[in-house]
Design an enzyme around this catalytic site. Structure first.
Site, PDB file in Angstrom:
ATOM      1  N   CYS A  56       0.813  -1.214   0.000  1.00 55.96           N
ATOM      2  CA  CYS A  56       0.000   0.000   0.000  1.00 55.96           C
ATOM      3  C   CYS A  56       0.845   1.263   0.000  1.00 55.96           C
ATOM      4  O   CYS A  56       0.355   2.335  -0.358  1.00 55.96           O
ATOM      5  CB  CYS A  56      -0.946   0.014   1.195  1.00 55.96           C
ATOM      6  SG  CYS A  56      -0.111  -0.120   2.788  1.00 55.96           S
TER       7      CYS A  56
ATOM      8  N   HIS B  85      18.775  -2.122   1.593  1.00 58.81           N
ATOM      9  CA  HIS B  85      17.432  -1.548   1.519  1.00 58.81           C
ATOM     10  C   HIS B  85      16.372  -2.606   1.799  1.00 58.81           C
ATOM     11  O   HIS B  85      15.461  -2.382   2.618  1.00 58.81           O
ATOM     12  CB  HIS B  85      17.203  -0.931   0.135  1.00 58.81           C
ATOM     13  CG  HIS B  85      15.802  -0.446  -0.079  1.00 58.81           C
ATOM     14  ND1 HIS B  85      15.294   0.681   0.517  1.00 58.81           N
ATOM     15  CD2 HIS B  85      14.777  -0.978  -0.804  1.00 58.81           C
ATOM     16  CE1 HIS B  85      14.029   0.852   0.167  1.00 58.81           C
ATOM     17  NE2 HIS B  85      13.690  -0.140  -0.629  1.00 58.81           N
TER      18      HIS B  85
END
Length: 595
Positions: free
Chosen positions: A50, A99
């Protein structure tokens, strides 16, 4: 290893861009296929949640890979590349690993420390395995990310640094009250039956709502979730309904949580306005005031009585000549007079009042506290802030903008979108979908509070960081170093295997040559000679191969494999065949490894 990630998230892009760039299930499949069809990429995976969209790929050329992956993201998201580019970030090799590991630990989440991202990483890996776009690198990377995330949650208190997006959203709806106190006895509607909706339903049951209604397009999934809730031991009542029953259920519930994969709005402004007006405690929109002014009608059921009679004063901002501004000022004093004086001054100066970017003719009704409490918008003049909602019910408490859209944009953004305080909330809405399920303009309806992804991002921006976050960062740095070393060592393994295979072949040839020249050797002698030659070769190769693996595991050690191939004149095809055989190992393509 040439791992490249190109993506955008809530940290790099506004929610409006993320919403437009969201990927459907079909779009993710097509994106992965097209990425593998592109020349620079050998394997790929897409992580779409999302609040982030990231494309991971093993590429042989950095610049060509960045250009290709950026183009593909723009193509499949439907956002033009020139518009998307300012919000994209790029990570390469060890920085890309760092990351993803940070994402897996919840360090890059909107709510720091939330654990739902692990399930989303698992789903991304499973999709890559199902489509055969995840090779050795992507499999190893995502498997290790899952392990790192689990380690961070088990070895540190990162869970205390933040909560799930659902819990955080409910806290924003509850404002100053504890969630358990706020939720006690409420009835809730959960729209959707996916992982996030299931988490929302379970969280609502845990915090003490009396009933949870689950609405989903697939009835079986909604019924299954309702059964699980009933069997959870929380004492919550639960039932499933179809999407066609959502409008009716809206009139009965106090809380709505929506998280579907729909590309359009699931709840429009009309839906919410009708529910609020028709519900058991509905706040009916106030009828338009007569042109000549007068007392507003008595409040309808569920609305709070006014503390004192209001003194309405009509003011047509766009047509000030039709009103006597002096007459409006006369007979009034205090805050009412000050507010009206400012409005009249704005009208006389030819300025317009901005309301969400729409300038229109407005008749203001001022309450006893000096703040405007109602509007009269003549039919056909301007546009309503929300379709289907009487403009008279829109609240104007707050600063009035006097220079159109630019002034409206300068107003501070509010974390919780609501025109009422906690005591007057009739319907609390939590929208966790991207793109959004609920019309963002419903916060203008009296009695409605809306929290969505955008307001959650604003609320979490200043959230305090727990001390355990530093410990998680240490774990991530340690795991990144270990993963990089393992990958670099694995990169040289095919060359070492090919070298030892060549040495074994040389030993076999020399033993065969010895048999031809000394045919009288018996089996025991021949075996002894063969074993001796093999030991000599192994001892000569042992130190160089061990050392080259150590060197290759260090940063910048990728060139040692090339040096080994050159020094021993190894056939590149032999090395490549070893790599292909290793990549074809069933363990590297087992969907069960994502567990």
């Amino acid at each position: 290893m040439s791992l490249l990630v190109v993506g955008l998230s809530h940290r790099s892009a506004p929610v409006s861009v993320l919403e437009r760039a969201s990927l459907s299930a079909d779009a993710k499949v097509k994106l992965l296929h097209d990425t593998l069809a592109a020349e620079p990429a050998a394997e790929a995976a897409v992580l779409a949640t999302c609040n982030r969209i990231e494309l991971y790929a093993d590429v042989d050329k950095f610049h060509a890979g960045v250009a290709e992956l950026s183009t593909l993201l723009a193509q499949h998201s439907g956002v033009a590349l020139e518009e998307l580019t300012p919000y994209l970030y790029v990570h390469y090799e060890d920085r890309a690993v760092h990351h993803l590991f940070s994402v897996a630990c919840g360090l890059d989440s909107m709510v720091v420390g939330e654990g739902q991202i692990l399930g989303q990483i698992k789903d991304a890996l499973a999709l890559g395995q199902e489509l055969h776009t995840a090779g050795r690198l992507i499999n190893d990377l995502f498997q290790q990310a899952l392990r790192v995330g689990k380690r961070a949650h088990s070895e540190t208190g990162i869970d205390r640094a933040g909560q799930s997006l659902v819990t955080f959203g409910l806290e924003q709806l509850a404002v100053h009250l504890p969630v358990g106190e706020w939720a006690a006895g409420k009835r809730a509607l959960v729209i959707g039956a996916g992982s996030m909706s299931s988490l929302a339903a379970a969280t609502l049951a845990r915090v003490g709502v009396a009933e949870v209604v689950v609405a989903n397009r697939t009835a079986e999934r909604a019924e299954r979730l309702a059964e699980i809730l009933v069997a959870s031991g929380t004492g919550v009542a639960a039932r499933a309904v179809g999407m066609s029953a959502v409008a009716e259920e809206l009139t009965r519930v106090d809380v709505v949580v929506s998280c579907t994969g729909a590309t359009g709005l699931v709840l429009t402004g009309d839906d919410v306005a009708a529910a609020v007006a028709g519900g058991p405690a509905g706040l009916s929109p106030t009828p338009p005031l007569p042109e000549t002014g007068g007392q507003p009608p008595a409040p309808t059921r569920g609305s709070a009585p006014d503390p004192a009679p209001q003194t309405p004063a009509g003011l047509d901002v766009a047509g000030a000549a039709a009103q006597d501004s002096q007459g409006l000022r006369s007979g009034m004093s205090g805050p009412d007079a000050d507010v009206l004086a400012r409005l009249v001054a704005a009208a006389e100066a030819g300025r317009r009042i901005a309301d969400a970017g729409a300038a229109r003719t407005i008749t203001a009704v001022v309450g006893a506290d000096g703040c405007p409490v109602g509007l009269d918008v003549p039919a056909g003049d301007g546009r309503s802030a929300l379709t289907g909602v009487d403009a008279n019910s829109l609240e104007l408490h707050g600063a009035w903008a006097d220079q159109g859209e630019a002034a409206a944009q300068r107003q501070p953004r509010r974390t919780v979108r609501s025109s009422v305080d906690g005591a007057a909330v009739r319907l609390a809405l939590l929208d966790l979908a991207m793109p959004r399920d609920i019309d963002a303009a419903v916060h203008r309806i009296p009695g409605v509070r809306l929290v969505d992804i955008e307001s959650l991002a604003e609320a979490s921006a200043d959230a305090p960081m727990a001390a355990d976050v530093d410990a998680v960062r240490g774990i991530v740095a340690e795991e990144v170093a270990a993963f990089g070393a393992a990958q670099r060592a694995a990169h040289i393994t095919p060359t070492v295997v090919a070298l030892r295979a060549m040495a074994a072949e040389v030993v076999a040839m020399e033993v065969a040559r010895l048999d031809g020249r000394v045919p009288d050797l018996d089996d025991r002698q021949r075996a002894e000679v063969t074993q001796t030659v093999r030991r000599v070769v192994d001892k000569l190769l042992h130190a160089p191969t061990v050392r080259v693996k150590q060197l290759a595991s260090e940063p910048g050690g990728a060139g040692y494999a090339e040096a080994l191939r050159e020094l021993f004149d190894l056939d590149p095809q032999t090395v490549a065949s070893v790599s292909r055989a290793d990549a074809a190992d069933p363990k590297n393509d087992d969907p069960g490894r994502a567990s």
